[in-house]
Write a protein that holds these residues in place. Structure first.
Motif, PDB file in Angstrom:
ATOM      1  N   LEU A  70      35.998 -13.338  -7.719  1.00  0.00           N
ATOM      2  CA  LEU A  70      34.815 -13.499  -6.876  1.00  0.00           C
ATOM      3  C   LEU A  70      33.544 -13.098  -7.611  1.00  0.00           C
ATOM      4  O   LEU A  70      32.464 -13.623  -7.326  1.00  0.00           O
ATOM      5  N   LEU A  73      31.631 -15.993  -9.034  1.00  0.00           N
ATOM      6  CA  LEU A  73      30.774 -16.713  -8.091  1.00  0.00           C
ATOM      7  C   LEU A  73      29.465 -15.968  -7.853  1.00  0.00           C
ATOM      8  O   LEU A  73      28.405 -16.587  -7.734  1.00  0.00           O
ATOM      9  N   THR A 101      36.978 -16.466  -0.398  1.00  0.00           N
ATOM     10  CA  THR A 101      35.525 -16.298  -0.506  1.00  0.00           C
ATOM     11  C   THR A 101      34.846 -15.997   0.827  1.00  0.00           C
ATOM     12  O   THR A 101      33.613 -15.965   0.900  1.00  0.00           O
ATOM     13  N   LEU A 104      32.054 -13.310   0.839  1.00  0.00           N
ATOM     14  CA  LEU A 104      30.810 -13.738   0.186  1.00  0.00           C
ATOM     15  C   LEU A 104      30.057 -14.738   1.061  1.00  0.00           C
ATOM     16  O   LEU A 104      28.824 -14.711   1.137  1.00  0.00           O
ATOM     17  N   TRP A 105      30.802 -15.613   1.716  1.00  0.00           N
ATOM     18  CA  TRP A 105      30.173 -16.593   2.612  1.00  0.00           C
ATOM     19  C   TRP A 105      29.450 -15.894   3.753  1.00  0.00           C
ATOM     20  O   TRP A 105      28.296 -16.218   4.067  1.00  0.00           O
ATOM     21  N   THR A 109      26.016 -14.883   0.167  1.00  0.00           N
ATOM     22  CA  THR A 109      25.952 -14.826  -1.298  1.00  0.00           C
ATOM     23  C   THR A 109      26.118 -16.192  -1.950  1.00  0.00           C
ATOM     24  O   THR A 109      25.569 -16.441  -3.034  1.00  0.00           O
ATOM     25  N   LEU A 110      26.860 -17.073  -1.318  1.00  0.00           N
ATOM     26  CA  LEU A 110      27.155 -18.378  -1.909  1.00  0.00           C
ATOM     27  C   LEU A 110      26.109 -19.432  -1.575  1.00  0.00           C
ATOM     28  O   LEU A 110      26.133 -20.527  -2.136  1.00  0.00           O
ATOM     29  N   LYS A 113      23.156 -21.781  -4.118  1.00  0.00           N
ATOM     30  CA  LYS A 113      23.627 -22.057  -5.472  1.00  0.00           C
ATOM     31  C   LYS A 113      23.895 -23.550  -5.615  1.00  0.00           C
ATOM     32  O   LYS A 113      24.056 -24.265  -4.621  1.00  0.00           O
ATOM     33  N   TYR A 115      26.308 -26.652  -6.749  1.00  0.00           N
ATOM     34  CA  TYR A 115      27.739 -26.922  -6.867  1.00  0.00           C
ATOM     35  C   TYR A 115      27.987 -28.375  -7.253  1.00  0.00           C
ATOM     36  O   TYR A 115      27.224 -29.271  -6.883  1.00  0.00           O
ATOM     37  N   PHE A 139      31.213 -26.825   0.068  1.00  0.00           N
ATOM     38  CA  PHE A 139      29.840 -26.534  -0.362  1.00  0.00           C
ATOM     39  C   PHE A 139      28.868 -26.626   0.816  1.00  0.00           C
ATOM     40  O   PHE A 139      27.897 -25.866   0.881  1.00  0.00           O
ATOM     41  N   TRP A 142      29.102 -23.413   2.694  1.00  0.00           N
ATOM     42  CA  TRP A 142      28.479 -22.317   1.951  1.00  0.00           C
ATOM     43  C   TRP A 142      26.950 -22.393   1.955  1.00  0.00           C
ATOM     44  O   TRP A 142      26.288 -21.423   1.598  1.00  0.00           O
ATOM     45  N   GLY A 144      25.415 -24.674   0.046  1.00  0.00           N
ATOM     46  CA  GLY A 144      25.153 -24.967  -1.357  1.00  0.00           C
ATOM     47  C   GLY A 144      24.299 -26.203  -1.558  1.00  0.00           C
ATOM     48  O   GLY A 144      24.059 -26.987  -0.629  1.00  0.00           O
TER      49      GLY A 144
END
Length: 203
Positions: A70, A73, A101, A104-105, A109-110, A113, A115, A139, A142, A144
């Protein structure tokens, strides 16, 4: 411009996706990124692996590749995920990593970013696009920013897949076109992420 951190996280049983992942790492590094190449843990039982000499040999050949965590990521500004298709979906080994994850989700945190994804299948219509689209569903959850290669480079008109690099593994190892497509996809991810980071810094 501040360097981009790129994690390339993949699963490969017999080496096809590993070859694409290495090409992507090469493309990202040549674009100026800091790169972490990481494989996910193998979950298949030993009897299944040992029944396939190519699978067993690939595990030996890649013993020095670090396993994804992790922290990779968290570190990354952009992540390229790669996996062979299994009935039109990513291989379970990569899905199992993604399912760790949740923390983090929930923390966000994700989100934000970049992807992108790549794949391989045994046949020409064996689930290439659906596997990449399945990863895109992750994604979306997340938050993303998805960066596909599209038809933005001549090599994409040779490979024909705007969703992400893919290869027909039944035809043998990835050829020069597939490897160049993986390099290009990674460069596009790095370039887009660099612009994103610069814009955020300016704001």
């Amino acid at each position: 411009m501040e360097p981009v951190n790129v994690a390339i996280i993949y699963y490969s049983a017999t080496g096809t996706v590993h070859a694409l992942a290495r090409a992507a790492a090469d493309g990202a590094e040549k674009a100026g990124a800091h790169v972490r190449l990481r494989k996910v843990a193998e979950l298949a039982p030993p009897e299944a692996i040992n029944a396939n000499p190519a699978w067993r040999q690939h595990l030996r050949d890649t013993a020095d590749v670090p396993e994804a965590g992790l922290d990779d990521l968290v570190w990354a500004d952009a992540v390229l995920f790669g996996a062979p298709t299994r009935f039109g979906n990513p291989a379970n080994q990569l899905k199992a990593f993604i399912e760790t994850t949740g923390g983090l989700w929930r923390q966000g945190t994700l989100a934000g970013k970049v992807y992108s994804a790549f794949t391989a299948a045994g046949t020409a219509h064996g689930g290439h696009e659906s596997t990449i689209l399945a990863l895109s569903n992750v994604f979306y959850h997340w938050g993303g920013i998805i960066v596909p290669p599209g038809y933005t480079d001549p090599v994409q008109f040779q490979t024909g897949n705007p969703y992400g690099t893919s290869h027909v593994a039944g035809g043998g190892p990835p050829d020069d076109v597939a490897l160049e497509a993986a390099r290009y996809q990674a460069r596009r991810v790095v370039d887009t992420t660099a612009l994103l980071k610069a814009g955020r810094a300016a704001a």
